[in-house]
Design an enzyme around this catalytic site. Sequence first.
Site, PDB file in Angstrom:
ATOM      1  N   ARG A  88      19.858   9.872  71.369  1.00  0.00           N
ATOM      2  CA  ARG A  88      20.361   9.507  70.046  1.00  0.00           C
ATOM      3  C   ARG A  88      21.859   9.716  69.946  1.00  0.00           C
ATOM      4  O   ARG A  88      22.413   9.522  68.880  1.00  0.00           O
ATOM      5  CB  ARG A  88      19.684  10.376  68.993  1.00  0.00           C
ATOM      6  CG  ARG A  88      18.569   9.671  68.215  1.00  0.00           C
ATOM      7  CD  ARG A  88      17.959  10.758  67.369  1.00  0.00           C
ATOM      8  NE  ARG A  88      17.316  10.336  66.183  1.00  0.00           N
ATOM      9  CZ  ARG A  88      15.994  10.271  66.029  1.00  0.00           C
ATOM     10  NH1 ARG A  88      15.204  10.473  67.041  1.00  0.00           N
ATOM     11  NH2 ARG A  88      15.485   9.973  64.850  1.00  0.00           N
ATOM     12  N   ARG A 154       6.609  12.722  55.065  1.00  0.00           N
ATOM     13  CA  ARG A 154       7.556  13.598  55.751  1.00  0.00           C
ATOM     14  C   ARG A 154       8.714  13.903  54.815  1.00  0.00           C
ATOM     15  O   ARG A 154       9.180  13.026  54.106  1.00  0.00           O
ATOM     16  CB  ARG A 154       8.100  12.887  57.004  1.00  0.00           C
ATOM     17  CG  ARG A 154       7.165  12.936  58.177  1.00  0.00           C
ATOM     18  CD  ARG A 154       7.595  12.009  59.310  1.00  0.00           C
ATOM     19  NE  ARG A 154       9.001  12.075  59.670  1.00  0.00           N
ATOM     20  CZ  ARG A 154       9.537  11.376  60.681  1.00  0.00           C
ATOM     21  NH1 ARG A 154       8.773  10.594  61.419  1.00  0.00           N
ATOM     22  NH2 ARG A 154      10.826  11.454  60.952  1.00  0.00           N
ATOM     23  N   ARG A 165      19.955   9.806  57.130  1.00  0.00           N
ATOM     24  CA  ARG A 165      19.496   9.432  58.474  1.00  0.00           C
ATOM     25  C   ARG A 165      20.119   8.103  58.898  1.00  0.00           C
ATOM     26  O   ARG A 165      20.440   7.902  60.073  1.00  0.00           O
ATOM     27  CB  ARG A 165      17.966   9.346  58.503  1.00  0.00           C
ATOM     28  CG  ARG A 165      17.316  10.719  58.382  1.00  0.00           C
ATOM     29  CD  ARG A 165      15.833  10.620  58.107  1.00  0.00           C
ATOM     30  NE  ARG A 165      15.085  10.144  59.254  1.00  0.00           N
ATOM     31  CZ  ARG A 165      13.851   9.629  59.168  1.00  0.00           C
ATOM     32  NH1 ARG A 165      13.259   9.517  58.000  1.00  0.00           N
ATOM     33  NH2 ARG A 165      13.234   9.229  60.255  1.00  0.00           N
TER      34      ARG A 165
HETATM   35  P1  AMP Z   1      12.159  10.946  64.450  1.00  0.00           P
HETATM   36  O1  AMP Z   1      10.717  11.234  64.278  1.00  0.00           O
HETATM   37  O2  AMP Z   1      12.476  10.333  65.805  1.00  0.00           O
HETATM   38  O3  AMP Z   1      12.755  10.152  63.313  1.00  0.00           O
HETATM   39  O4  AMP Z   1      12.925  12.361  64.452  1.00  0.00           O
HETATM   40  C1  AMP Z   1      12.855  13.222  63.338  1.00  0.00           C
HETATM   41  C2  AMP Z   1      14.024  14.205  63.368  1.00  0.00           C
HETATM   42  O5  AMP Z   1      13.950  15.004  64.572  1.00  0.00           O
HETATM   43  C3  AMP Z   1      15.405  13.570  63.429  1.00  0.00           C
HETATM   44  O6  AMP Z   1      15.876  13.177  62.147  1.00  0.00           O
HETATM   45  C4  AMP Z   1      16.219  14.709  64.037  1.00  0.00           C
HETATM   46  O7  AMP Z   1      16.456  15.734  63.083  1.00  0.00           O
HETATM   47  C5  AMP Z   1      15.242  15.266  65.075  1.00  0.00           C
HETATM   48  N1  AMP Z   1      15.410  14.543  66.362  1.00  0.00           N
HETATM   49  C6  AMP Z   1      14.498  13.735  66.968  1.00  0.00           C
HETATM   50  N2  AMP Z   1      14.982  13.237  68.116  1.00  0.00           N
HETATM   51  C7  AMP Z   1      16.227  13.751  68.256  1.00  0.00           C
HETATM   52  C8  AMP Z   1      17.271  13.605  69.215  1.00  0.00           C
HETATM   53  N3  AMP Z   1      17.120  12.802  70.288  1.00  0.00           N
HETATM   54  N4  AMP Z   1      18.426  14.278  69.019  1.00  0.00           N
HETATM   55  C9  AMP Z   1      18.601  15.080  67.953  1.00  0.00           C
HETATM   56  N5  AMP Z   1      17.684  15.237  66.990  1.00  0.00           N
HETATM   57  C10 AMP Z   1      16.503  14.586  67.127  1.00  0.00           C
END
Ligand code: AMP
Length: 208
Positions: A88, A154, A165
């Site tokens: 990311r 969530r 986000r």
């Molecule tokens: P997601 O389910 O992929 O939207 O991830 C939920 C949250 O987890 C994100 O908003 C970040 O806070 C954290 N997160 C997930 N993947 C990453 C990543 N590759 N780098 C940093 N934070 C992450």
Amino acid sequence: MRFILVGPPGAGKGTQAVHLATHFGIPHISTGDIFRLNLKNGTPLGLQAKGFMDKGELVPDSVTNEMVADRLTHPDVQAGFLLDGYPRTTAQAEFLKSALTAMNSPLDAVLEMTIDNSEIVKRLSGRRTCRGCGKIYPAAQPSCDSCGGELYQRDDDKEEVIQRRLEVYADQTAPIVGFYRNEGLLRTISALGSVDEVAGRAISALSK
Ligand code: AMP
């Protein structure tokens, strides 16, 4: 097959990842799911990630990279893997490149899913997630049809956090699209349409 899914929150990466992992017979590695599992189990990693996740911010690269490096040592990745939600940041993309080079297992492709911000806000604020298995549903669904688990919204799918986000995606994650374009790995598809339509597009883009 080793590939990653890139796209803004709400593009449907998680939903497509489940289909694509089954189609290609490879593990689906979602950093968001790993963080949520750690949060649910109250581990030190989960507690470390919580503050960032609640605000829609990224967990620091050092923490995330270490977690992914550990996951990549599991024997199931020998069949290939699909990374969802990682990398990311450009620093994560660079870290992944050196980790995979050291494993002699370079990426085969990067699939970018594109979608407008207005559609994202509509999708995320209306979605519910299963507490048991993490499957995603529309708000009207009463419970999970896979495991019977309770559905919840969530915290980071609430409207004020969604905007943050999206900013984080534009500032920190969108640059990795250029990184992978330069590497010659990028395939781009539209994330609009039914789950099956998008999956069909994804499979044909990945088969080229
Ligand atoms: P997601 O389910 O992929 O939207 O991830 C939920 C949250 O987890 C994100 O908003 C970040 O806070 C954290 N997160 C997930 N993947 C990453 C990543 N590759 N780098 C940093 N934070 C992450």
